[in-house]
Design an enzyme around this catalytic site. Sequence first.
Site, PDB file in Angstrom:
ATOM      1  N   GLY A  48       2.235  -8.079  -1.820  1.00 25.69           N
ATOM      2  CA  GLY A  48       2.091  -8.401  -3.246  1.00 25.69           C
ATOM      3  C   GLY A  48       0.664  -8.898  -3.449  1.00 25.69           C
ATOM      4  N   ASP A 238      -1.667  -3.861  -8.601  1.00 24.23           N
ATOM      5  CA  ASP A 238      -2.528  -4.159  -7.451  1.00 24.23           C
ATOM      6  C   ASP A 238      -3.998  -4.082  -7.815  1.00 24.23           C
ATOM      7  OD1 ASP A 238       0.150  -3.158  -6.179  1.00 24.23           O
ATOM      8  OD2 ASP A 238      -0.912  -4.382  -4.702  1.00 24.23           O
TER       9      ASP A 238
HETATM   10  O1  MRU Z   1       2.996  -2.916  -0.717  1.00 25.37           O
HETATM   11  P1  MRU Z   1       3.234  -4.174  -1.497  1.00 25.37           P
HETATM   12  O2  MRU Z   1       4.623  -4.701  -1.334  1.00 25.37           O
HETATM   13  O3  MRU Z   1       2.173  -5.205  -1.221  1.00 25.37           O
HETATM   14  O4  MRU Z   1       3.086  -3.734  -3.018  1.00 25.37           O
HETATM   15  C1  MRU Z   1       3.274  -4.703  -4.002  1.00 25.37           C
HETATM   16  C2  MRU Z   1       3.163  -4.191  -5.378  1.00 25.37           C
HETATM   17  O5  MRU Z   1       2.883  -3.032  -5.615  1.00 25.37           O
HETATM   18  C3  MRU Z   1       3.310  -5.192  -6.483  1.00 25.37           C
HETATM   19  O6  MRU Z   1       3.917  -4.624  -7.597  1.00 25.37           O
HETATM   20  C4  MRU Z   1       1.908  -5.694  -6.878  1.00 25.37           C
HETATM   21  O7  MRU Z   1       1.207  -6.129  -5.758  1.00 25.37           O
HETATM   22  C5  MRU Z   1       1.969  -6.803  -7.882  1.00 25.37           C
HETATM   23  S1  MRU Z   1       2.591  -8.299  -7.163  1.00 25.37           S
HETATM   24  C6  MRU Z   1       2.541  -9.517  -8.340  1.00 25.37           C
END
Ligand code: MRU
Length: 347
Positions: A48, A238
């Site tokens: 995240g 992201d």
């Molecule tokens: O691969 P991840 O679990 O790190 O991906 C996370 C996401 O895509 C979330 O939606 C994004 O980081 C926003 S978190 C507030």
Amino acid sequence: MSAFHTLRWIDDTLEMLDQRALPDRCDYLRFDSATAVAAAIRDLVVRGAPAIGCAAAYGIALEARRSAGLSREQFDEALERAFSIIAQSRPTAVNLAWALSQMRAGLGAAGSAGNTARAAALLETAQKIAADDVRINRALGTHGASLLPDAACVMTHCNAGALATAGHGTALGIIRSAVDAGKKIEVIANETRPFLQGARLTVWELQQDGIPVTLIADSAAGHMMGHRTVDAVIVGADRVAANGDVANKIGTYMMAVLAKRHGIPFYVACPVSTIDMNLRSGQEIPIEERSADEVAGYRDMRWAPAETRIANPVFDVTPADLVTALVTEHGVMRSPDRMTLEQLMRK
Ligand code: MRU
């Protein structure tokens, strides 16, 4: 406050909830070096965008702490290595680079102080980044909650909750704030193949808070939008490019297209630190490609035939014109584009 800690500084060390083990086990792991933190980011112990940024900052603070007894030159070298190894741990979430730049500024501000004082300044900066994250999420949560009707059904994708941040969450922060404001919210969580952040993390997190949640397969999203009332889709991000294009977990683009088809508002919730004005459009956002094993199976189970050719891009880009509004700590920005984002960044 959530009953769990995504990450916390305790007994002079960093502790993080191992998100790979959820929901089966709630294991807290301890970290004492930048190398270990970089591996934890890469291996999805912590994930995240904002949580990755916080972990990165603590990783630098840890390295400074363990190097404080070295000569100034050796201390500087150790920190440079730490910055470099953490910067390379994951490519898509810009919060990682943002947090590292805050840490560089923290180090710069400590000037010619001794190593111990510089290490203390870095820890202070990391703790500020984490504390600010919770404050920011609460602010954006309040702004976003105003978009939801009194009894709303919200679809979300991946996990943009407390587990993805230092607390409260972004997309789930809006839902939490709406519930705190007395609204009756129910959530549809997309399972989020291949790593199942929706099924494992979002469902678990909402259950902890007693917020009603229904889990669906990603492929059921269009059917649900067509056959029952979905009032809004809310996701995190992201990286947001200067033109408003949004990179988020793979499958988000699909949800945005479906939302448009069904006339459902599609909201993106993120702190301003997720906006990258250095990239003109989403096409320039680096998209992480992870191991084929994540698609071929899960944990110890494998279902694809051996030798299958597999692609595993773990983020996609939703074009700005599919985004109804961007919700940040500064408020709700409808139809984000280059001009409105430039105004936002001047705030
Ligand atoms: O691969 P991840 O679990 O790190 O991906 C996370 C996401 O895509 C979330 O939606 C994004 O980081 C926003 S978190 C507030």
